[in-house]
Write an enzyme that holds these catalytic residues in place. Structure first.
Site, PDB file in Angstrom:
ATOM      1  N   ASP A 125      -3.511 -15.395   8.150  1.00 52.02           N
ATOM      2  CA  ASP A 125      -2.250 -15.929   7.622  1.00 52.02           C
ATOM      3  C   ASP A 125      -1.449 -16.693   8.681  1.00 52.02           C
ATOM      4  O   ASP A 125      -0.468 -17.369   8.351  1.00 52.02           O
ATOM      5  CB  ASP A 125      -1.389 -14.791   7.056  1.00 52.02           C
ATOM      6  CG  ASP A 125      -2.023 -14.158   5.819  1.00 52.02           C
ATOM      7  OD1 ASP A 125      -2.866 -14.813   5.174  1.00 52.02           O
ATOM      8  OD2 ASP A 125      -1.679 -13.005   5.500  1.00 52.02           O
ATOM      9  N   ARG A 165       0.830  -1.219   0.000  1.00 50.10           N
ATOM     10  CA  ARG A 165       0.000   0.000   0.000  1.00 50.10           C
ATOM     11  C   ARG A 165       0.862   1.265   0.000  1.00 50.10           C
ATOM     12  O   ARG A 165       0.464   2.292  -0.549  1.00 50.10           O
ATOM     13  CB  ARG A 165      -0.955  -0.050   1.192  1.00 50.10           C
ATOM     14  CG  ARG A 165      -2.068  -1.110   0.947  1.00 50.10           C
ATOM     15  CD  ARG A 165      -2.622  -1.654   2.222  1.00 50.10           C
ATOM     16  NE  ARG A 165      -3.797  -2.510   2.032  1.00 50.10           N
ATOM     17  CZ  ARG A 165      -3.762  -3.845   1.906  1.00 50.10           C
ATOM     18  NH1 ARG A 165      -2.610  -4.493   1.940  1.00 50.10           N
ATOM     19  NH2 ARG A 165      -4.879  -4.531   1.741  1.00 50.10           N
TER      20      ARG A 165
HETATM   21  C1  S3P Z   1      -4.025  -9.241   2.687  1.00 49.11           C
HETATM   22  C2  S3P Z   1      -5.253  -9.716   3.058  1.00 49.11           C
HETATM   23  C3  S3P Z   1      -5.503 -11.134   3.365  1.00 49.11           C
HETATM   24  C4  S3P Z   1      -4.215 -11.876   3.633  1.00 49.11           C
HETATM   25  C5  S3P Z   1      -3.154 -11.564   2.615  1.00 49.11           C
HETATM   26  C6  S3P Z   1      -2.835 -10.092   2.617  1.00 49.11           C
HETATM   27  C7  S3P Z   1      -3.896  -7.800   2.354  1.00 49.11           C
HETATM   28  O1  S3P Z   1      -6.128 -11.740   2.239  1.00 49.11           O
HETATM   29  O2  S3P Z   1      -4.461 -13.258   3.689  1.00 49.11           O
HETATM   30  O3  S3P Z   1      -1.976 -12.289   2.885  1.00 49.11           O
HETATM   31  O4  S3P Z   1      -2.765  -7.286   2.316  1.00 49.11           O
HETATM   32  O5  S3P Z   1      -4.932  -7.155   2.147  1.00 49.11           O
HETATM   33  P1  S3P Z   1      -7.731 -11.688   2.037  1.00 49.11           P
HETATM   34  O6  S3P Z   1      -8.110 -10.303   1.707  1.00 49.11           O
HETATM   35  O7  S3P Z   1      -7.992 -12.647   0.899  1.00 49.11           O
HETATM   36  O8  S3P Z   1      -8.319 -12.169   3.322  1.00 49.11           O
END
Ligand code: S3P
Length: 438
Positions: free
Chosen positions: A319, A27
């Site tokens: 995660d 981001r």
């Molecule tokens: C993330 C959101 C999560 C996470 C991924 C990183 C992010 O995924 O599992 O490793 O940076 O927005 P999901 O949005 O599919 O839950």
């Protein structure tokens, strides 16, 4: 035994610094590229996923340079300063890059084709394309099995705002809608039923977007130029730190300090659950970096007891579930992970990868249907040595290395090269606390 073999160690000792948080780093690059002028990003994690985001922006005409081992500099061209890529953009295996960029590209004045690597090409995208189409996006993907998959062709359009209630608890989907909202007329609102990580929101505030949050509703107003804070320090990734926390907790004689880790409340699930499991864990030296809180986490070896992880807690530690499953296999009693079906659509099917591996090591695991989802029950049995697989998944590989540090016999993992997706220096960092591993 050839391959990567881990044997029980006598304790983890010392302190360790962890590369920057992957979610924050993506981001920071994105908003840096959309603001005018330089943004220096410190403690940037040079892993495959974050480098995917860098490569994507380079193809969209943004200059990004490596300043040192952990610092990059992004030269943004403003909100409307991206240029059409000359060829399809290959995103590799980074799901976060793919989904966030789909939202961002939907509102540009040009067409982009986003192509994914083999595994990501099998991960669902309808969760992102559906709300974006409601905003007026023109996206063509590969429809099959009632979902949609990469590659996606995104013809930029003039977007309009929506109010969207997230059907899946996903920070990637929320982030994609908010990024599209930067280009939409009016106020784009996202309503969450379960709180997910809020890094997009914090980064938008840091870059002075027209953003507000109230309860479970976040809102962004389109059209306002972003203002770079010029320098961002990315706190250490708690999802990577989780492997060290569990390792120190389960290996007798351990005491470690993990430095400068994100303490963002939307990511603290792992800390709360480990404390409930009886882990001796303390947080110290709290400070704020940009909009993100961070501090040091101290963990000592502990006697673990079982706990129940509720459905609402899952997004705050999604995660970390693979490594928590290792902790559960070594805890006294039955640990329950409620409604964790989302694990099926990660880099691999993590319910399968972790149950298969832990069962080979003597783990007692039951997977149950739970509404539209699935729950996992693990009875603590202790773990023995075995030959296990990474399934090409970084978090499965690192979890099995952690399991090997406490197992009764040697654990062999046939391929751990996938670890570079999030943490290329993982083995070196663990070895720094344990001495020689393999
Ligand atoms: C993330 C959101 C999560 C996470 C991924 C990183 C992010 O995924 O599992 O490793 O940076 O927005 P999901 O949005 O599919 O839950």
């Amino acid at each position: 035994m050839s391959g990567f073999v881990i044997r029980r160690v006598s304790g983890l000792k010392g302190s360790v610094s962890i590369p920057g948080d992957k979610s924050v780093a993506h981001r920071a690059v994105i908003l840096g590229a959309l603001s005018k002028g330089k943004t220096v990003i410190e403690n940037f994690p040079f892993n495959e996923d974050c480098l995917s985001t860098v490569v994507v922006f380079k193809q969209l005409g943004i200059s990004i340079n490596k300043r040192s081992e952990s610092v990059i500099e992004v030269k943004g061209n403003g909100l409307y300063g991206l240029r059409k890529a000359v060829s399809p953009i290959f995103v590799g295996e980074s799901g976060t890059t793919f989904r966030l960029m789909t939202g961002l590209l939907a509102g540009q004045g040009f067409k982009t084709e986003l192509v994914a690597g083999k595994v990501l090409s099998g991960r669902p995208m309808l969760r992102v394309t559906r709300p974006l189409r409601l905003m007026g996006a023109d996206i063509a993907g590969c429809r099959r099995n009632q979902d949609e998959y990469p590659p996606l062709t995104i013809q930029g359009k003039v977007l309009h705002s929506i109010t969207y209630r997230l059907p899946v608890a996903s920070a990637q989907v929320k982030g994609a809608i908010l990024l599209a909202g930067l280009y939409a007329s009016g106020k784009t609102k996202v309503i969450e039923q379960m709180a997910t990580r809020d890094h997009t929101e914090r980064m938008m505030q840091l870059f002075k977007a027209k953003f507000s949050a109230k309860g479970n509703v976040v809102m962004v107003k389109g059209g306002g130029e972003l203002v770079s804070p010029r320098k961002i320090y990315v706190p250490g990734d708690i999802s990577s730190a989780a492997f060290f926390m569990v390792a120190a907790a389960i290996v007798p004689g351990s005491e470690i300090t993990i430095k400068n880790i994100t303490l963002n409340p939307s990511r603290m699930g792992i800390v709360k659950v480990l404390k409930r499991m009886g882990v001796k864990l303390t947080v110290k030296g709290k400070k704020v970096s940009g909009r993100e809180p961070m501090g040091d986490i101290v963990v000592r070896s502990s006697i673990l007891k079982a706990t129940t992880i509720s459905k609402d807690e899952v997004p705050s530690l999604i995660d970390e579930i693979p490594v928590l499953m290792v902790a559960a296999a070594l805890a006294k009693g039955k640990t329950v992970f409620k409604e964790v079906g989302e694990l099926r659509v990660k880099e691999t099917d993590r319910i399968r990868s972790m149950t298969e591996n832990l069962r080979k090591m003597g783990g007692k695991i039951i997977v149950l249907k739970a509404g539209d989802s699935e729950s996992i029950e693990i009875s603590g049995t202790g773990l023995k040595g075995s030959i296990v697989k990474s399934f090409g998944d970084h978090r499965t590989a690192m979890s099995m290395i952690v399991a090997g540090l406490a197992a009764a016999g040697p654990v062999k993992i046939e391929d751990i090269s996938c670890i570079k997706k999030s943490f290329p220096g993982f083995v070196r960092a663990i070895t720094g606390l344990t001495g020689k591993l393999s």
